[in-house]
Design a protein around this motif. Structure first.
Motif, PDB file in Angstrom:
ATOM      1  N   THR A 180       0.845  -1.195   0.000  1.00  0.00           N
ATOM      2  CA  THR A 180       0.000   0.000   0.000  1.00  0.00           C
ATOM      3  C   THR A 180       0.880   1.245   0.000  1.00  0.00           C
ATOM      4  O   THR A 180       1.894   1.290   0.700  1.00  0.00           O
ATOM      5  N   LYS A 181       0.487   2.229  -0.776  1.00  0.00           N
ATOM      6  CA  LYS A 181       1.163   3.527  -0.779  1.00  0.00           C
ATOM      7  C   LYS A 181       0.119   4.622  -0.839  1.00  0.00           C
ATOM      8  O   LYS A 181      -0.753   4.617  -1.718  1.00  0.00           O
ATOM      9  N   VAL A 206       5.876  -2.099  -9.412  1.00  0.00           N
ATOM     10  CA  VAL A 206       5.028  -1.263 -10.249  1.00  0.00           C
ATOM     11  C   VAL A 206       5.384   0.196 -10.013  1.00  0.00           C
ATOM     12  O   VAL A 206       5.693   0.614  -8.889  1.00  0.00           O
ATOM     13  N   LEU A 207       5.391   0.975 -11.103  1.00  0.00           N
ATOM     14  CA  LEU A 207       5.546   2.425 -11.041  1.00  0.00           C
ATOM     15  C   LEU A 207       4.170   3.063 -11.141  1.00  0.00           C
ATOM     16  O   LEU A 207       3.370   2.695 -12.002  1.00  0.00           O
ATOM     17  N   VAL A 208       3.904   4.027 -10.265  1.00  0.00           N
ATOM     18  CA  VAL A 208       2.609   4.716 -10.243  1.00  0.00           C
ATOM     19  C   VAL A 208       2.859   6.203 -10.435  1.00  0.00           C
ATOM     20  O   VAL A 208       3.559   6.830  -9.634  1.00  0.00           O
ATOM     21  N   LEU A 260       6.601   0.841  -6.011  1.00  0.00           N
ATOM     22  CA  LEU A 260       6.079  -0.128  -5.041  1.00  0.00           C
ATOM     23  C   LEU A 260       6.530  -1.525  -5.419  1.00  0.00           C
ATOM     24  O   LEU A 260       6.419  -1.937  -6.580  1.00  0.00           O
ATOM     25  N   ARG A 261       7.052  -2.257  -4.446  1.00  0.00           N
ATOM     26  CA  ARG A 261       7.289  -3.678  -4.620  1.00  0.00           C
ATOM     27  C   ARG A 261       5.981  -4.418  -4.347  1.00  0.00           C
ATOM     28  O   ARG A 261       5.219  -4.069  -3.445  1.00  0.00           O
ATOM     29  N   ASP A 269       5.535  -7.221  -2.990  1.00  0.00           N
ATOM     30  CA  ASP A 269       5.519  -7.870  -1.681  1.00  0.00           C
ATOM     31  C   ASP A 269       5.449  -6.883  -0.525  1.00  0.00           C
ATOM     32  O   ASP A 269       5.419  -7.279   0.643  1.00  0.00           O
ATOM     33  N   GLY A 270       5.433  -5.580  -0.839  1.00  0.00           N
ATOM     34  CA  GLY A 270       5.324  -4.569   0.204  1.00  0.00           C
ATOM     35  C   GLY A 270       6.616  -4.237   0.915  1.00  0.00           C
ATOM     36  O   GLY A 270       6.609  -3.401   1.834  1.00  0.00           O
ATOM     37  N   GLU A 271       7.728  -4.825   0.527  1.00  0.00           N
ATOM     38  CA  GLU A 271       8.982  -4.584   1.223  1.00  0.00           C
ATOM     39  C   GLU A 271       9.567  -3.204   0.942  1.00  0.00           C
ATOM     40  O   GLU A 271      10.337  -2.692   1.759  1.00  0.00           O
ATOM     41  N   GLU A 272       9.238  -2.627  -0.205  1.00  0.00           N
ATOM     42  CA  GLU A 272       9.778  -1.318  -0.549  1.00  0.00           C
ATOM     43  C   GLU A 272       8.708  -0.443  -1.185  1.00  0.00           C
ATOM     44  O   GLU A 272       7.957  -0.887  -2.051  1.00  0.00           O
ATOM     45  N   THR A 273       8.614   0.810  -0.719  1.00  0.00           N
ATOM     46  CA  THR A 273       7.849   1.849  -1.403  1.00  0.00           C
ATOM     47  C   THR A 273       8.711   3.111  -1.371  1.00  0.00           C
ATOM     48  O   THR A 273       9.424   3.361  -0.416  1.00  0.00           O
TER      49      THR A 273
END
Length: 482
Positions: free
Chosen positions: A228-229, A248-250, A272-273, A275-279
């Motif tokens: 989530t971002k 993914v690039l947003v 955003l990764r 798996d949520g490990e990196e934003t």
């Protein structure tokens, strides 16, 4: 009218004589035949022609307002005919990644019924249909598949439906997301060799002072978000997955830049990764406009053009979104990777002068710079060694043309038109009539107004010649010498 390149000893081309596109065949050095091998029904607009991603199917909007699908491997014999849903004509359509489904769109009319249909390309049978009132950049295409068509997703009013790739309606999962703006499906699973569940990213709009948010879900288990971002200033959003489905690039954008720095509004780019490990915030509106950002088609990395012109070009890794390589600064606003991720082009088009750089990514070497004036569309051929630019209407009403270059930026030839609507490259059939088995040719296809008679052919490597034939071309010379 469609035109194309192919890497074989004999050459075929299409021309439009009056309103009828037709296919011709000839051998280099021989006289151009006067009679076509195959004629197709008329098309009224550039959107009336579409190839499948592998080039095996060609769709043309027919006089009845529906779409007729032709098989390239079977000598362009009709495969099926899809009727209009609400009287036609079909205004936009596209094939699923493997060419098993055709999605058609007609203008919505109140009380007329469903205006989007999903069809089987082998039989023409309708799988299902629904209503799409407004077609925008965030609502089209309305159905998105993974690259192997294991899953299909559709955005509905308050969420996303997850269907099997076959579009069977008996097994439908749902992600509830009131206020959803857009969604994007990853091309494959994020595990080794594409294993594991693919993902879908969706963006929910800002509301009552709450920020917009991008959430990522597994398509096989959408019970909870894996990433989530949150962010503000998101009137419009676009999303792009990497080729391995792990990040993914947003890009979120506002139509008006409240800082007053840009006439075109401000934009932010987030990473955003799955798996949520990196934003991370990769590029902000405070740093200037985001001109373009494109993932490599083969590696977990992307190129970004960001900042006031002349802006820097950087290569970013796909694990944390950190910058790895600087390719210098220039007046550039367009990125085009070749299909194999080795070469890429940085161009400055639109209101810029058309200066174009050809780069070798592994060697981090600038191979050539060339000015391509008035370029409207551009792209690499599927062989990764030839680059096409085109000046098209209605953006440019004069000097419409197609130009071809090799991967070092050397010009190979030019074909001029009174009015050119569309040009682009497409994969061709891997085997079939006129193409020896085992060849993987590259095609160029072109649309011109139906009132003109033009044609373009395909490239024959064995003879080392590009050629084009026109019924009434504006340029006297129609041969491309290599």
């Amino acid at each position: 009218m469609h035109c194309r390149f192919e890497k074989v000893t004999s050459s075929r081309f299409l021309r439009c004589h009056g309103p009828w596109p037709a296919r011709y065949s000839f051998q280099p050095g021989e006289a151009v035949p006067r009679q076509p091998e195959k004629s197709f029904p008329a098309v009224n607009t550039a959107e009336g022609c579409e190839w499948s991603s592998d080039g095996s199917l060609l769709g043309l909007v027919d006089p009845a307002g529906g779409v007729t699908v032709y098989s390239a491997a079977q000598g362009y014999e009709p495969v099926c005919q899809v009727p209009p849903l609400v009287g036609g004509p079909v205004r936009n359509f596209y094939f699923s990644p493997l060419g098993t489904h055709l999605v058609t769109y007609e203008r919505w009319v109140k009380d007329a019924g469903d205006n989007v249909g999903v069809w089987d390309t082998k039989t023409g049978e309708k799988r299902f249909s629904f209503i799409l009132k407004n077609m925008t950049g965030m609502t089209w295409p309305p159905l998105k598949w993974t690259s192997l068509e294991t899953h299909c997703c559709r955005m509905v009013q308050d969420g996303v439906q997850i269907l099997p790739g076959s579009c069977e309606r008996s097994e439908v999962l749902r992600i509830d997301a009131p206020g959803i703006m857009a969604f994007e499906v990853s091309p494959r699973g994020s595990g080794p060799q594409g294993s594991g569940s693919p993902h879908v990213a969706l963006v929910v709009a800002e509301t009552k002072g709450q920020p917009a948010r991008c959430q990522v879900y597994k398509l096989d288990d959408p019970s909870r978000a894996t990433a989530t971002k949150n962010f503000f200033k998101a009137q419009t959003v676009t999303m792009k997955w990497n080729n391995v489905g792990t990040a993914v690039l947003v890009k979120s954008a506002m139509e008006v830049d409240d800082t007053g720095k840009s006439y075109y509004g401000g934009a932010n780019l987030y990473f955003l990764r799955a798996d949520g490990e990196e934003t991370a915030l990769v590029a902000s509106a405070d740093g200037g406009p985001i001109h373009d950002a494109q993932w490599s088609p083969t590696q977990d990395e992307f190129i970004l053009l960001h900042g006031e012109l002349p802006c820097p070009a950087g290569l970013y890794e796909g694990r944390k979104g950190n910058k790895r390589v600087d390719f210098g600064s220039g007046h550039r606003n367009t990125i085009r990777w070749n299909p194999f991720g080795r070469f890429f082009v940085l161009g400055g088009y639109g209101q810029l002068l058309g200066d174009t750089d050809f780069w070798d990514k592994p060697g981090k070497q600038l191979m050539a710079t060339r000015r391509m004036e008035c370029c409207v569309v551009c792209g690499w051929a599927p062989d990764g060694r030839h680059f096409l630019t085109a000046t098209t209407a209605p953006r440019m009403r004069v000097d419409n043309k197609i130009e071809l270059f090799d991967y070092l930026g050397a010009p190979l030839g030019k074909l001029e038109f009174d009015e050119l609507l569309l040009a682009g490259t497409s994969r061709a059939m891997t085997a079939g009539k006129g193409a020896p088995s085992g060849h993987n040719p590259s095609w160029l296809h072109v649309n011109v107004p139906i009132s003109l008679s033009h044609c373009l052919l395909r490239y024959t490597e064995d003879h080392g010649v590009y050629a084009a034939i026109a019924d009434q071309p504006r340029a006297a010379s129609t041969a491309f010498s290599r």
